[in-house]
Design an enzyme around this catalytic site. Structure first.
Site, short mmCIF file in Angstrom:
data_model
loop_
_atom_site.label_atom_id
_atom_site.label_comp_id
_atom_site.label_asym_id
_atom_site.label_seq_id
_atom_site.Cartn_x
_atom_site.Cartn_y
_atom_site.Cartn_z
N ASN A 13 -6.45 0.59 -5.93
CA ASN A 13 -6.21 -0.85 -5.91
C ASN A 13 -7.23 -1.60 -6.80
O ASN A 13 -8.08 -2.32 -6.33
CB ASN A 13 -6.25 -1.36 -4.47
N TYR A 38 -13.27 -8.03 -5.44
CA TYR A 38 -14.39 -7.89 -4.52
C TYR A 38 -15.72 -7.82 -5.28
O TYR A 38 -16.71 -8.43 -4.88
CB TYR A 38 -14.22 -6.65 -3.64
N VAL A 63 -2.69 -11.48 0.95
CA VAL A 63 -2.12 -12.75 0.51
C VAL A 63 -0.82 -12.41 -0.20
O VAL A 63 -0.78 -11.49 -1.03
CB VAL A 63 -3.08 -13.50 -0.45
N GLY A 99 -4.24 -15.68 -6.75
CA GLY A 99 -4.83 -16.36 -7.91
C GLY A 99 -5.14 -17.81 -7.66
O GLY A 99 -5.72 -18.48 -8.52
N GLU A 137 0.81 -1.22 0.00
CA GLU A 137 0.00 0.00 0.00
C GLU A 137 0.85 1.27 0.00
O GLU A 137 0.33 2.36 0.20
CB GLU A 137 -0.96 -0.01 1.19
N GLY A 172 -7.45 -15.65 -1.05
CA GLY A 172 -8.24 -14.48 -0.66
C GLY A 172 -9.72 -14.80 -0.60
O GLY A 172 -10.42 -14.43 0.34
N GLU A 200 -10.33 -5.53 8.73
CA GLU A 200 -9.32 -4.48 8.78
C GLU A 200 -8.25 -4.70 7.73
O GLU A 200 -7.87 -3.78 7.02
CB GLU A 200 -8.68 -4.42 10.18
N GLY A 251 -6.88 -18.85 -4.87
CA GLY A 251 -8.08 -18.98 -4.06
C GLY A 251 -7.93 -18.62 -2.59
O GLY A 251 -8.91 -18.70 -1.85
#
Length: 181
Positions: A148, A155, A111, A117, A49, A121, A107, A119
């Protein structure tokens, strides 16, 4: 992340995941011996981040928050077959005054890039969704940085909806101290 991962619940909150790539993923509640790995993942997230210099958490703080007399945060980890922790979901309960019940606020979800990629997450989010369903919580919420795009796309692929009408505010540093004294 793959959308066709098979997720099944095992004993003591352990989820076994069989993603299409054939990699076996285990999602489980964090244990005290995971604290160093979790702290490392938090620092990796801060690096991702672009805020590594702002991350100052210590393993002792994580241990206290997760395993102290009154835990204030909870976590699930994703591990490979060899037991290596490669992902984490740190969360806490929040409360909806409109629904009158708790929810889960995620929060941090992280990964390691080399394991994305497969699975992990999706499986971590499935574990949190299961927490909500099993406890009667009405929502699972989190924030994502505007830039992001890979995460935002992921999501949305799960059916998550951006809450664009809300703006997050934060008091910290001098402004927090000034208001609090």
């Amino acid at each position: 992340m793959c959308g066709n991962d098979a997720v099944s619940s095992g004993e003591s909150g352990v989820l076994s995941v069989s993603p299409p790539k054939g990699v076996s993923i285990v999602i489980r509640r964090v244990r005290p011996d995971d604290v160093d790995a979790v702290t490392g993942l938090i620092y990796d997230l801060a690096e991702y981040e672009k805020a590594r210099d702002e991350c100052t958490v210590t393993p002792e703080q994580i241990r206290s928050a997760l395993f102290g007399p009154e835990p204030s945060v909870f976590a699930h980890v994703a591990e490979e077959q060899d037991g290596t922790v490669v992902g984490v979901a740190l969360w806490f309960r929040n409360f909806s005054t409109w629904d009158g019940v708790h929810g889960v606020y995620l929060e941090d979800l992280f990964v390691r890039p080399e394991h994305r990629g497969a699975g992990h997450g999706r499986a971590l989010l499935a574990a949190l969704a299961r927490e909500c369903v099993e406890h009667g919580y009405t929502r699972l919420s989190w924030s994502v940085l505007d830039w992001n795009e890979p995460s935002i796309g992921f999501y949305r692929s799960l059916g998550a909806v951006a809450q664009d009408e809300w703006t997050t505010f934060r008091l910290s540093g001098d402004a927090l101290r000034e208001l609090g004294t």
